[in-house]
Design an enzyme around this catalytic site. Structure first.
Site, PDB file in Angstrom:
ATOM      1  N   CYS A 142      47.181  34.095  32.242  1.00 56.30           N
ATOM      2  CA  CYS A 142      48.592  34.045  32.654  1.00 56.30           C
ATOM      3  C   CYS A 142      48.932  32.708  33.312  1.00 56.30           C
ATOM      4  CB  CYS A 142      48.906  35.201  33.583  1.00 56.30           C
ATOM      5  SG  CYS A 142      47.772  35.287  34.964  1.00 56.30           S
ATOM      6  N   LYS A 164      44.970  52.729  34.771  1.00 50.72           N
ATOM      7  CA  LYS A 164      45.038  52.752  33.308  1.00 50.72           C
ATOM      8  C   LYS A 164      44.743  51.355  32.769  1.00 50.72           C
ATOM      9  CE  LYS A 164      47.792  51.865  29.931  1.00 50.72           C
ATOM     10  NZ  LYS A 164      46.842  51.575  28.872  1.00 50.72           N
ATOM     11  N   GLU A 211      55.696  32.031  26.397  1.00 45.28           N
ATOM     12  CA  GLU A 211      54.260  32.173  26.628  1.00 45.28           C
ATOM     13  C   GLU A 211      53.564  32.479  25.296  1.00 45.28           C
ATOM     14  OE1 GLU A 211      52.898  35.760  28.595  1.00 45.28           O
ATOM     15  OE2 GLU A 211      51.659  34.536  29.921  1.00 45.28           O
ATOM     16  N   GLU A 255      53.158  41.857  38.021  1.00 45.96           N
ATOM     17  CA  GLU A 255      52.515  40.552  37.800  1.00 45.96           C
ATOM     18  C   GLU A 255      52.681  40.267  36.317  1.00 45.96           C
ATOM     19  OE1 GLU A 255      51.036  38.595  39.973  1.00 45.96           O
ATOM     20  OE2 GLU A 255      51.040  39.957  41.685  1.00 45.96           O
TER      21      GLU A 255
HETATM   22  P1  NAD Z   1      51.127  44.358  27.810  1.00 48.20           P
HETATM   23  O1  NAD Z   1      52.383  44.295  28.595  1.00 48.20           O
HETATM   24  O2  NAD Z   1      51.231  44.565  26.358  1.00 48.20           O
HETATM   25  O3  NAD Z   1      50.160  45.511  28.326  1.00 48.20           O
HETATM   26  C1  NAD Z   1      49.684  45.564  29.646  1.00 48.20           C
HETATM   27  C2  NAD Z   1      49.385  46.997  29.996  1.00 48.20           C
HETATM   28  O4  NAD Z   1      50.595  47.744  29.973  1.00 48.20           O
HETATM   29  C3  NAD Z   1      48.424  47.700  29.040  1.00 48.20           C
HETATM   30  O5  NAD Z   1      47.559  48.526  29.791  1.00 48.20           O
HETATM   31  C4  NAD Z   1      49.363  48.537  28.190  1.00 48.20           C
HETATM   32  O6  NAD Z   1      48.762  49.688  27.665  1.00 48.20           O
HETATM   33  C5  NAD Z   1      50.422  48.916  29.197  1.00 48.20           C
HETATM   34  N1  NAD Z   1      51.719  49.293  28.624  1.00 48.20           N
HETATM   35  C6  NAD Z   1      52.253  48.916  27.439  1.00 48.20           C
HETATM   36  N2  NAD Z   1      53.462  49.497  27.263  1.00 48.20           N
HETATM   37  C7  NAD Z   1      53.710  50.252  28.361  1.00 48.20           C
HETATM   38  C8  NAD Z   1      54.789  51.079  28.781  1.00 48.20           C
HETATM   39  N3  NAD Z   1      55.886  51.258  28.030  1.00 48.20           N
HETATM   40  N4  NAD Z   1      54.705  51.684  29.978  1.00 48.20           N
HETATM   41  C9  NAD Z   1      53.631  51.504  30.775  1.00 48.20           C
HETATM   42  N5  NAD Z   1      52.570  50.754  30.427  1.00 48.20           N
HETATM   43  C10 NAD Z   1      52.605  50.107  29.242  1.00 48.20           C
HETATM   44  O7  NAD Z   1      50.355  43.033  28.192  1.00 48.20           O
HETATM   45  P2  NAD Z   1      49.000  42.530  27.583  1.00 48.20           P
HETATM   46  O8  NAD Z   1      49.333  41.998  26.230  1.00 48.20           O
HETATM   47  O9  NAD Z   1      47.936  43.553  27.756  1.00 48.20           O
HETATM   48  O10 NAD Z   1      48.647  41.336  28.589  1.00 48.20           O
HETATM   49  C11 NAD Z   1      49.103  40.049  28.406  1.00 48.20           C
HETATM   50  C12 NAD Z   1      50.226  39.737  29.369  1.00 48.20           C
HETATM   51  O11 NAD Z   1      49.783  39.952  30.713  1.00 48.20           O
HETATM   52  C13 NAD Z   1      50.633  38.288  29.313  1.00 48.20           C
HETATM   53  O12 NAD Z   1      52.036  38.177  29.315  1.00 48.20           O
HETATM   54  C14 NAD Z   1      50.055  37.703  30.596  1.00 48.20           C
HETATM   55  O13 NAD Z   1      50.695  36.570  31.068  1.00 48.20           O
HETATM   56  C15 NAD Z   1      50.165  38.849  31.532  1.00 48.20           C
HETATM   57  N6  NAD Z   1      49.237  38.688  32.670  1.00 48.20           N
HETATM   58  C16 NAD Z   1      49.759  38.347  33.903  1.00 48.20           C
HETATM   59  C17 NAD Z   1      48.907  38.130  34.984  1.00 48.20           C
HETATM   60  C18 NAD Z   1      49.452  37.751  36.336  1.00 48.20           C
HETATM   61  O14 NAD Z   1      48.699  37.723  37.305  1.00 48.20           O
HETATM   62  N7  NAD Z   1      50.720  37.475  36.474  1.00 48.20           N
HETATM   63  C19 NAD Z   1      47.549  38.276  34.819  1.00 48.20           C
HETATM   64  C20 NAD Z   1      47.041  38.619  33.561  1.00 48.20           C
HETATM   65  C21 NAD Z   1      47.913  38.824  32.486  1.00 48.20           C
END
Ligand code: NAD
Length: 491
Positions: free
Chosen positions: A284, A175, A385, A250
């Site tokens: 990230c 997804k 962040e 992650e």
């Molecule tokens: P997000 O948590 O808003 O969304 C990530 C994914 O989760 C999306 O596909 C979203 O649709 C899904 N999602 C949202 N609510 C959900 C739920 N209740 N249940 C299941 N899935 C759900 O994050 P974002 O804004 O898309 O990404 C940014 C974040 O990702 C930042 O905090 C960044 O640091 C982190 N990130 C971490 C890494 C790493 O390797 N640690 C890499 C890239 C991004």
């Protein structure tokens, strides 16, 4: 306008509800694509296809060399369509096409790496203490995997999950983030062309709270792998408890970049900029928390400011552009709110803190490179962040002090430091509590080395051998060649 569908059980389909979503270009908020907006029902259909492909259709029993062959072929197809994929990624995220090209090269390499590992682990025979017996330890695929990826590196993050899961013999329901689905859809098309059997790869589209929540809760999913924000990660962890799914998270980071007085000054400035401004700081592992030792503090700020003033902000498709927009209007307001918080906390703004005044950029979600100095450890702008092109600089005196401060964070994804002293390199590498530590470099990652966080940056590791092992269960098989009567109970 691009029109796409989602992929469930080997078929391209619309959402069961018929709902659609418009995908926007962050450069000017124009509509670039229309895709299905799935919900729990679509997620359930994908899970049952993946379940059948795992339990009945024989994907886990497919020889590892054949799984590897399909993954190698997919890597070749990604390379063939590199330019199209890179352009789609830049349309969807706003990042420069050059950055997207690097991503695509990495992604092809990731599929090749895990293809190469797929047939390398034949298990282990262990010394059994019982006479006339054989004891072996083998790894088997975990099962059906739900994989949820974020918007910042849409296809790169998806490939970190897809490649090892498929190499291990798992079936997947992927997804992507609902705001950046295009390259994940395209790679699913390439996987179909490569010849993966139906049901092995399913790509569902829709909001996290519907499609993603179903993946995290559903008892037919054996493992959930998530990359995204901390609060979503916590929700997923709770949801996964229902059937005690395996969970890999992650999450975010707030990554210190520590500059000691004795560092090579010119290199430090160069890498400090590279550590932050790719993809407008929406990384990230961005080194947005810079900690500078007393002796070079003023010189560092002057040099950093001068280079930051020259960063070219613009359209990712323009070759001269060095930094594109933020991902969405919602994210832009989050970044703006942090600027206000920082000012209220007393951080000193020396550059940026505003949107660009270039009339050509007014429709997009642009934000100028921003520099705060004289920051303190306990400020929210230092601890939280921001995920934007915003640097905070703190001053420190001693090694002990900076280690303690750098470690005083809920995050633990990555950290870097700069010094010419070899003994200090040893000490500081060990003292920093982060999943990745860079000495005299920043933001280096490659598929051969594991990636993941300490503390609330998550658990589980992606990439490297361990990235494949995450998708396996360990089984001990004991075989008795000469079973003898025990004659114990009631004998
Ligand atoms: P997000 O948590 O808003 O969304 C990530 C994914 O989760 C999306 O596909 C979203 O649709 C899904 N999602 C949202 N609510 C959900 C739920 N209740 N249940 C299941 N899935 C759900 O994050 P974002 O804004 O898309 O990404 C940014 C974040 O990702 C930042 O905090 C960044 O640091 C982190 N990130 C971490 C890494 C790493 O390797 N640690 C890499 C890239 C991004």
């Amino acid at each position: 306008m691009i029109r796409k569908q989602m992929y469930i059980d080997g078929k391209w389909v619309d959402a069961a509800s018929g709902n659609k979503r418009e995908v926007l270009n962050p450069f000017d908020a124009s509509v670039i694509a229309e895709v299905p907006e799935g919900d729990r029902e679509d997620s359930r259909a994908a899970i049952s296809a993946a379940r059948r492909a795992f339990d009945k259709d024989g994907w886990p029993q497919t020889p590892a060399v054949e799984r590897a062959r399909l993954l190698f072929k997919l890597a070749d197809l990604i390379e063939r369509d590199r330019e199209e994929l890179a352009e789609l990624e830049s349309l969807d995220t706003g990042k420069t096409v050059e950055e997207s090209r690097w991503d695509m090269d990495d992604i092809a390499g990731i599929f090749r790496y895990f293809a190469g590992l797929a047939d390398k682990d034949g298990g282990e025979v262990i010394e059994s203490p019982i006479p006339d017996s054989t004891s072996t330890v083998v790894r088997e695929p975990v099962g059906v995997c739900g994989q949820i990826s974020p918007w910042n590196y849409p296809l790169l993050q998806a490939s970190w999950k897809m490649a090892p899961a498929l190499a291990a013999g798992c079936t997947i329901v992927m997804k992507p983030s609902e705001i950046t689905p295009l390259t994940t859809i395209k790679v699913t098309e390439l996987a179909e062309e490569a010849g993966f059997p139906k049901g092995v790869i399913n790509t569902v589209l829709g909001p996290g709270a519907e499609v993603g929540a179903e993946l995290s809760e559903n008892n037919d999913v054996d493992l959930i792998s998530f990359t995204g924000g901390i609060s979503t990660g916590k929700t997923i962890m709770r949801a996964a408890a229902g059937n005690v799914k395996k969970v890999a998270l992650e999450l975010g980071g707030k990554n210190p970049n520590i500059i000691f007085d004795d560092a090579d000054f010119d290199l430090v400035i160069d890498y400090a900029l590279n550590g932050v401004f790719f993809h407008a700081g929406q990384i990230c592992s961005a080194g947005t928390r810079i900690m500078v030792q007393d002796g070079v503090y003023d010189k560092f700020i002057a040099a950093l400011k001068e280079r930051m003033e020259r960063i070219v902000v613009g359209n990712g498709f323009d070759e001269k552009t060095q930094m594109g927009p933020l991902i969405s209007a919602e994210h832009l307001s989050k970044v703006e709110s942090y600027i206000e918080i920082a000012k209220e906390e007393g951080a000193q703004l020396v550059l940026g803190g505003c949107r660009p005044d270039n009339p050509a950029l007014q429709k997009g979600y642009f934000y100028m490179p921003t520099l705060f100095v004289n920051c303190e450890n306990d400020m929210r702008i230092v601890q939280e962040e921001v995920f934007g092109p915003v640097i905070t600089v703190e001053r420190f005196k001693t090694e002990e002090e900076v280690i303690e401060r750098a470690n005083s964070t809920i995050y633990g994804l990555s950290a870097g430091f700069w010094t010419r002293d070899p003994d200090r390199i040893e000490r500081v590498s060990k003292a920093l509590r982060f999943g990745t530590v860079w000495a005299n470099d920043f933001n280096v990652y490659f598929v051969q080395a594991p990636w993941g966080g300490y503390k609330q940056s998550g658990f589980g590791r992606e990439l490297g051998r361990i990235g494949l092992e995450e998708y396996t269960e360990v089984k001990h098989i004991f075989r008795n060649h000469k079973t003898t009567p025990l004659n114990w109970f009631g004998a």
